[in-house]
Design a protein around this motif. Sequence first.
Motif, PDB file in Angstrom:
ATOM      1  N   SER A  68      89.563   7.202  -1.663  1.00  0.00           N
ATOM      2  CA  SER A  68      88.749   7.869  -2.841  1.00  0.00           C
ATOM      3  C   SER A  68      90.172   8.642  -3.323  1.00  0.00           C
ATOM      4  O   SER A  68      89.779   9.208  -3.455  1.00  0.00           O
ATOM      5  CB  SER A  68      87.862   9.385  -2.280  1.00  0.00           C
ATOM      6  OG  SER A  68      87.681   9.578  -2.960  1.00  0.00           O
ATOM      7  N   ASP A  93      79.400  14.180   4.282  1.00  0.00           N
ATOM      8  CA  ASP A  93      77.953  13.324   3.450  1.00  0.00           C
ATOM      9  C   ASP A  93      77.083  14.450   3.330  1.00  0.00           C
ATOM     10  O   ASP A  93      76.576  14.215   4.530  1.00  0.00           O
ATOM     11  CB  ASP A  93      78.101  11.904   4.494  1.00  0.00           C
ATOM     12  CG  ASP A  93      79.039  10.756   4.025  1.00  0.00           C
ATOM     13  OD1 ASP A  93      79.095  10.711   2.781  1.00  0.00           O
ATOM     14  OD2 ASP A  93      79.580  10.505   5.114  1.00  0.00           O
ATOM     15  N   THR A 115      79.364  14.575  -1.060  1.00  0.00           N
ATOM     16  CA  THR A 115      79.295  13.609  -1.469  1.00  0.00           C
ATOM     17  C   THR A 115      78.103  13.611  -3.086  1.00  0.00           C
ATOM     18  O   THR A 115      78.833  13.515  -4.527  1.00  0.00           O
ATOM     19  CB  THR A 115      78.686  12.820  -1.111  1.00  0.00           C
ATOM     20  OG1 THR A 115      77.444  12.902  -0.357  1.00  0.00           O
ATOM     21  CG2 THR A 115      79.259  11.978  -0.073  1.00  0.00           C
ATOM     22  N   ARG A 119      79.006  13.638  -6.622  1.00  0.00           N
ATOM     23  CA  ARG A 119      77.858  12.701  -8.127  1.00  0.00           C
ATOM     24  C   ARG A 119      77.253  13.619  -8.653  1.00  0.00           C
ATOM     25  O   ARG A 119      77.270  13.123 -10.123  1.00  0.00           O
ATOM     26  CB  ARG A 119      77.213  12.044  -7.260  1.00  0.00           C
ATOM     27  CG  ARG A 119      77.062  11.194  -6.103  1.00  0.00           C
ATOM     28  CD  ARG A 119      75.636  10.656  -5.147  1.00  0.00           C
ATOM     29  NE  ARG A 119      75.717  11.339  -4.612  1.00  0.00           N
ATOM     30  CZ  ARG A 119      75.510  11.126  -3.823  1.00  0.00           C
ATOM     31  NH1 ARG A 119      75.474  10.601  -2.593  1.00  0.00           N
ATOM     32  NH2 ARG A 119      74.055  12.275  -2.685  1.00  0.00           N
TER      33      ARG A 119
END
Length: 280
Positions: A68, A93, A115, A119
């Motif tokens: 990442s 997650d 996550t 986003r």
Amino acid sequence: MFGNWVKTSILMAGIVALFGAIGAMIGGRQGMLLALLFGGAMNLWAYWFSDKMVLKMYKARQVDETVSPYLYNMVRELAFRAQLPMPKVYIIDEAQPNAFATGRNPENAAVAATTGIIRMLSERELRGVMAHELAHVKNRDILISTISATVAGAISVLAQFGMFFGGRDEDRPHPALQILVMILAPIAAMVIQMAISRTREFGADHEGSDISGDPEALASALAKIDAHAKGIPMQTAEAHPETAQMMIMNPLSGGGLRGLFSTHPSTEERIARLHDLARR
């Protein structure tokens, strides 16, 4: 910042005093001593192992610049600006936008982001969030919050134990007073723990803004997280509410008496302080 440390020290003294009081209710002077020794042992355990336990609890996966590069390089740049050792970086997650820091000291620290938050936020906003988490590392807030959470939890356990096994001797107060303290002490411990957490959040907002050089970015991120996090449950946090204070935003659905029992200050007040900081 100094004022925050004074408030935190007073609150920590209060929660330790409550712990000793519960021990005295159960076993007089000897009970108070045993309770304080027990609390010290719990804090020692929390100091060394709580970070690993929390990361495992949230099924966090460690990432590096090959897995990442976006998040890892952002944290590396901010850690350099903050003059901190590079922490371990984790991704969780979870759809809920949130983030936290853990570890006993800056040399053994980790930062984690969901996550959902990666986003949702722009690069500038996420940078503000990760700077906030590194501020917790720099201020050693993680150790303070871990100790307060551990002792608060132990007070609840001791109080329940005392309700069933508290006896009578010359060192102990009237049984009616014992029962009252057993009921109220865990509530008081929780209120103090929440106050410690809220105090440290204000400090991390300020320090994080210094690290990123962009208070408005964190203000914008907090507004977005607050608008979306409430409608996206985080089951691990609901199952382990003692971890809620670690997050940048309260992950719990919550209910009444929110202001008193909230692990975080109101988002509106945090944003207002950040805007004021940007103007100054």
